[in-house]
Design an enzyme around this catalytic site. Structure first.
Site, short mmCIF file in Angstrom:
data_model
loop_
_atom_site.label_atom_id
_atom_site.label_comp_id
_atom_site.label_asym_id
_atom_site.label_seq_id
_atom_site.Cartn_x
_atom_site.Cartn_y
_atom_site.Cartn_z
CB THR A 137 8.37 8.71 7.27
OG1 THR A 137 7.23 8.85 8.12
CG2 THR A 137 9.61 9.20 7.98
CB SER B 77 5.96 4.88 -0.42
OG SER B 77 6.31 4.28 -1.65
CB CYS B 78 8.21 1.06 2.33
SG CYS B 78 6.49 0.55 2.10
CB THR C 190 0.07 -0.70 7.05
OG1 THR C 190 -1.09 -0.12 6.43
CG2 THR C 190 1.03 -1.20 5.98
N GLY D 288 0.95 4.29 -4.91
CA GLY D 288 1.43 5.47 -5.61
C GLY D 288 2.89 5.36 -6.01
CG ASN E 117 6.54 -3.41 4.82
OD1 ASN E 117 6.66 -4.62 4.58
ND2 ASN E 117 5.77 -2.95 5.78
#
Length: 481
Positions: free
Chosen positions: A258, A288-289, A319, A348, A453
């Site tokens: 994940t 990623s989200c 986060t 990214g 997210n």
């Protein structure tokens, strides 16, 4: 102020109809492994008010509310058919029937539309597939909630174990409490008990073994009755094939990360490139989200208009990777207090687009700002298109994509003029197009894409796991690709 009796009577009538739908939806799910959807939103285990609100959603999109009086006949028709495991969207059934000029009855039209899931065409119910969560943080606990929610039919995915590092006294009780209550996403929908003697958490009847280990090498999962499982790594500690291969222990067949994968690890965005996963692939990433938020709209825009180049700026909630108060951090700015600052950082997601959407040849750049909110982010996607268009055309296109295309589970659409980030907590879509903020000038388009997210991304993860496990059932009516 006087009560409008007509409006109230109408509401009570719709409540009664929605109430009558609940046992039919539940029976189809439990006995036949059929999930009833309404414009890609599941109606399984939903309350009367939730069913009515989901129907009202169509008003926001299409300008008129979809009534339960319109969808009930299609649900009733489905209960008479010899259905196999599938997902069936009664909202699309109702709208397609309205547009059909052949004069077919509801039953005949429904039987034709779902023929692939009936009689000799229906697929067999899958055996439950074991799932292990490695790590039990923000994403791990939300994925756990989703897996538990989806075991209602007794088939599909089955969460068997969670792997964590030992946390000391009352560790099991504290982890169960974090699953039970969440400051952002609210209470767990169901019951949770702890069996300390057996080292298990029992959630809605699902017995989940909690395994304490400091590394994958310590674990033989077959000793816990886990076999041919899919392991979901929520730690992000390893991102390349060599590191993730450590999880391929006895009892584990596949590993899903994940976080963005590195090297030759495939980065998968469900709805866009999940069909490219090779059957023998043992290690893959859900990216990623933010990648999940921008790739589906990018595909939708590229398919229709072509994309020459683009830039994404994400305004992202803070986060666990950031510090609560100023403290040392290996990154330059993330050491500054997350609840007190906007923090410029890297993303990214732009470079990950090429892995998930290789047909998009346009260069995409990206940057990110972390902001002091606990959940829900927004991606501002600025595109140079291959041809000129108008704002109305773009919005019509994205609205249609959100309702009837194969991307309808990934892309949502809102016309609410006062929408803010908190409104999208709990969204199951990868991203939500904000119609009011969309800007188009000739061949330039700027899309504002909200995304939860945490939860929206977790839904994408579970969709990938369902696909690789073989328990992702077909959806009817079928949509054109």
């Amino acid at each position: 102020m006087t009560l409008n009796d007509d409006s109230f009577t109408h509401w009570k009538n719709r409540e009664e109809i929605a109430e009558s739908m609940i046992p039919m939806i539940g029976k189809l799910h439990r006995e036949r492994d059929v999930t009833i959807l309404l414009h890609s939103r599941s109606l399984v285990n939903k309350s009367v008010v939730s069913i009515l609100k989901t129907h009202r959603f169509a008003r926001q999109i299409a300008g008129e509310e979809l009534s339960v009086t319109e969808t009930l006949p299609f649900l009733e028709a489905l209960t008479t058919l010899d259905l196999g495991p599938s997902q069936i969207d009664i909202g699309i059934l109702a709208e397609n029937h309205r547009a059909d000029d052949r004069g077919l009855s509801v039953l005949d039209f429904t039987a034709e539309a779902v023929a692939g899931a009936t009689g000799g065409n229906k697929i067999d119910r899958r055996e439950p597939r074991d799932v292990v969560l490695y790590g039990f943080g923000r994403i791990g606990r939300l994925v756990a909630r989703l897996l538990i929610e989806k075991t209602g039919s007794g088939n599909g995915l089955r969460l068997r174990a969670i792997v964590v590092r030992g946390g000391g006294e009352q560790d099991l009780i504290k982890r169960a409490s974090l699953l039970r209550r969440d400051s952002v996403h609210g209470q767990f929908q169901g019951t949770i008990t702890v069996n300390e003697a057996n080292g298990t958490i029992v959630a809605n009847g699902n017995e989940i073994k909690v395994i304490y280990a400091d590394s994958p090498a310590e674990i033989d999962y077959t000793a816990y009755g886990v076999n041919h499982a899919i392991l979901i790594d929520n730690t992000g500690k390893w991102r390349d094939r060599e590191g993730l291969s450590q999880h391929l222990r006895p009892g584990i067949d596949k590993v899903v990360l994940t976080a963005p994968g590195k090297g030759d690890v495939p980065n998968i965005v469900h709805g866009v490139n999940h069909d490219t996963i090779k059957p023998d692939e043992q290690i893959l990433s859900c990216a990623s989200c933010t990648t999940n938020a921008i790739v589906p709209p990018l595909k939708a825009m590229n398919d229709e208009y072509g994309v020459e180049r683009g830039h994404v700026e994400t305004v992202h909630s803070f986060t666990n990777d950031q510090n609560l108060l100023d403290n040392y951090h290996k990154a330059d700015r993330r050491g500054r207090s997350a609840p007190l600052n906007m923090v410029i950082t890297e993303t990214g997601a732009a470079s990950a687009v090429a892995k998930a959407l290789p047909e998009l040849k346009a260069p995409i750049t990206g940057s990110s700002i972390r902001v002091p909110v606990p959940d829900v982010s927004i991606a501002i996607l600025s595109l140079r298109l291959g041809r000129e268009t108008t704002r109305e055309e773009v919005l019509d296109h994205l609205r249609d994509v959100s309702l009837t295309s194969p991307l309808r589970r990934q892309i949502d659409f809102t016309t609410a003029p006062d929408a803010v980030s908190m409104d999208f907590i709990g969204s199951r879509h990868a991203s939500i197009v904000d119609a009011g903020a969309t800007k188009v000038d000739g061949d330039n388009a700027i899309l504002y894409l909200w995304y939860d997210n945490e939860f929206g991304y977790s839904c994408q993860v579970v969709r990938v796991v369902q696909h690789v496990s073989g328990v992702e059932y077909p959806t009817y009516p079928a949509t054109s690709v």
